[in-house]
Motif scaffolding. Structure first.
Motif, PDB file in Angstrom:
ATOM      1  N   GLN A  24       0.840  -1.200   0.000  1.00 53.63           N
ATOM      2  CA  GLN A  24       0.000   0.000   0.000  1.00 53.63           C
ATOM      3  C   GLN A  24       0.881   1.258   0.000  1.00 53.63           C
ATOM      4  O   GLN A  24       1.895   1.297   0.699  1.00 53.63           O
ATOM      5  N   PRO A  25       0.504   2.291  -0.764  1.00 52.34           N
ATOM      6  CA  PRO A  25      -0.636   2.338  -1.679  1.00 52.34           C
ATOM      7  C   PRO A  25      -0.276   1.905  -3.092  1.00 52.34           C
ATOM      8  O   PRO A  25      -1.172   1.633  -3.899  1.00 52.34           O
ATOM      9  N   GLU A  53      -0.881  11.951  -3.118  1.00 52.94           N
ATOM     10  CA  GLU A  53      -1.566  11.046  -2.187  1.00 52.94           C
ATOM     11  C   GLU A  53      -2.328  11.797  -1.114  1.00 52.94           C
ATOM     12  O   GLU A  53      -3.308  11.281  -0.558  1.00 52.94           O
ATOM     13  N   HIS A  58      -7.141  11.940  -4.655  1.00 49.89           N
ATOM     14  CA  HIS A  58      -6.022  12.004  -3.707  1.00 49.89           C
ATOM     15  C   HIS A  58      -5.686  10.618  -3.167  1.00 49.89           C
ATOM     16  O   HIS A  58      -5.568  10.412  -1.967  1.00 49.89           O
ATOM     17  N   SER A  59      -5.526   9.670  -4.089  1.00 50.44           N
ATOM     18  CA  SER A  59      -5.281   8.296  -3.654  1.00 50.44           C
ATOM     19  C   SER A  59      -4.492   7.541  -4.717  1.00 50.44           C
ATOM     20  O   SER A  59      -4.993   7.309  -5.818  1.00 50.44           O
ATOM     21  N   ALA A 118      -3.774   4.492  -4.226  1.00 52.08           N
ATOM     22  CA  ALA A 118      -4.470   3.206  -4.229  1.00 52.08           C
ATOM     23  C   ALA A 118      -5.594   3.202  -5.251  1.00 52.08           C
ATOM     24  O   ALA A 118      -5.880   2.165  -5.862  1.00 52.08           O
ATOM     25  N   LEU A 119      -6.222   4.347  -5.468  1.00 59.42           N
ATOM     26  CA  LEU A 119      -7.249   4.441  -6.502  1.00 59.42           C
ATOM     27  C   LEU A 119      -6.638   4.197  -7.877  1.00 59.42           C
ATOM     28  O   LEU A 119      -7.229   3.503  -8.721  1.00 59.42           O
TER      29      LEU A 119
END
Length: 462
Positions: free
Chosen positions: A37-38, A353, A77-78, A80-81
């Motif tokens: 992660q991420p 992030e 803001h990810s 992981a997305l």
């Protein structure tokens, strides 16, 4: 008795093998999301893409296609997305290839077996989980070729295929070779002027738009300002200036290291001691001129250098930069430990992030994935054999719909060693195209719908 067509709309029990094969593939991607992660990082390249996403201006070494993709996902803001979307795209591509093969008459078990490398290959999963352009490029190029491998390519499907290949080319410039190949293939197949026009116009639009943008910001009309530098780096492994006899302005680009002691092209491209580092602003043009002079003066050495790189396709293991105890790794393995981001790259990653962005390992999920990566891949010798067999079978059975993806896969494998140098990462986008070519070549023929001359297509009758 009525026998239904083998389309994907059949009851689920007709697709039981593929649906069962999907479960472990999804589990592997969940392990990646949970264990690392991420996201995973690739040296400085990942952070260059993020910088360009925050300030999208055409750069020197790579086009902005992937950075625009990152910019579209930036409001989340990810990181992981980003990786989740890339995993979904990877699985979706496998589903699309399976659907295509079933509709061309390949039985469910056969279509599932052919599609399994797309589902299970650990390197595909690794690239899906990495902030790099390769996963997006693979999806765009494979989907573009798929659109052009229909039983009856229409102006619309040709336009869709061309647009996808054009977008692939502004994601990674090697996509230009696939687009050109598709156009030449369409000309040889005499598709009719409307599908051909749709392919050319839709494929050229992203390229021309991007090159115009590049010209407006740098004065260079192109996708990068480094094509000459990359080719120069390729020639550095064999260039002999006593044979080339370059003009004085190019002599500063001559290597002084003996040929037998010279490192790989990547060193000459990115190393601090690279001769172009001190040249004027037109160093790309000068490097390109030197590279062309070297190739003209030493054509057999150039071919030998590229062929020497291609010998690495005969290695059963893809990467060997690891110790016997498996405690060391390289960027092409799921890492064994956490590593903090450098100060120079941390800010851009954390800005995207919205918080800490260094890769965090969670056991036992990361460990399970590391164990899987030791065997869960399609060895390159098998890939080469599968691709060669698909091309031969497509030719013997007169299946041009299988020939196009096979030739596109061959272009992706063969071109980089002669343009930039070999990298295992450059071969991976050929895997889905190879599987598609093999499945189409083996599929049974179905009668093509009656159409006029202008509906003759790239893919031909299936």
């Amino acid at each position: 008795m009525h026998v239904p067509s083998p389309g994907f709309v059949l009851p689920a029990n007709r697709h039981r093998a593929f649906l069962l094969a999907m479960i472990p593939a999804l589990v592997l991607r969940v392990l990646a999301m949970a264990g690392y992660q991420p996201a995973l990082w690739f040296w400085a390249d990942s952070f260059s893409y993020l910088r360009a996403a925050a300030d999208p201006v055409p750069g020197t070494f790579r086009p902005l296609g992937y950075s625009l993709f990152l910019a579209a996902l930036a409001p989340g803001h990810s990181l992981a997305l980003v990786t989740a979307v890339q995993h979904v795209l990877g699985v979706g591509l496998a589903v699309a290839v399976y659907v295509l093969l079933r509709r061309r008459g390949l039985p469910g078990l056969g279509a599932t077996v052919v599609t399994m490398p797309l589902l299970y290959d650990e390197f595909l999963i690794l690239l899906e989980h990495m902030i790099m352009a390769d996963a997006l490029f693979t999806v765009l190029v494979t989907a573009g070729v798929m659109a052009l491998s229909r039983r009856a390519v229409t102006p619309l499907s040709a336009g869709v295929g061309g647009a996808l290949l054009g977008l692939g080319a502004i994601t990674r410039t090697i996509g230009v070779a696939v687009l050109v190949l598709a156009v030449v293939f369409a000309l040889l197949r005499r598709t009719g002027w409307r599908p051909l026009a749709g392919l050319v116009l839709a494929g050229a639009l992203p390229l021309v738009a991007y090159a115009t943008w590049m010209y407006g910001t740098s004065g260079t009309f192109g996708l990068t300002r480094a094509d000459g530098l990359f080719l120069w780096a390729r020639t550095m492994t064999f260039a002999d200036c006593s044979v080339i006899r370059p003009e004085p302005r190019l002599a500063r680009l001559c290597p002084t290291t003996p040929v037998t002691a010279r490192p790989a092209p990547a060193f000459w491209m990115w190393g601090a001691a690279s001769p172009p580092a001190g040249t004027p602003r037109d160093r790309n043009a000068l490097a390109g001129r030197f590279a062309r002079a070297a190739i003209m003066a030493q054509p057999f050495d150039y071919l030998a250098a590229g062929a020497g790189d291609l010998r690495r396709l005969l290695r059963w293991e893809r990467t060997t930069a690891r110790s016997a105890s498996m405690t060391k790794t390289n960027p092409y393995w799921f890492p064994f430990g956490e590593r903090p981001l450098r100060q120079s790259t941390r800010a851009v990653a954390e800005a995207y992030e919205g918080g800490p962005a260094a890769t965090r390992l969670t056991e036992p999920y990361a460990g399970w994935l590391r164990g899987y990566q030791r065997f869960g891949y399609l060895p390159f010798p098998l890939l080469v054999a599968l691709l060669g067999g698909a091309l031969v079978l497509a030719s013997v059975r007169r299946r041009p719909d299988a020939l196009l993806p096979g030739l596109a896969a061959a272009a992706l494998v063969l071109a980089p060693p002669f343009l930039t140098g070999f990298d295992v990462r450059y071969v991976v986008p050929a895997i889905p195209l190879t599987c598609m070519a093999a499945g189409l070549a083996a599929a049974g023929r179905t009668r093509a719908p009656a159409q006029g001359r202008q509906s003759k297509i790239v893919g031909g009758p299936a």
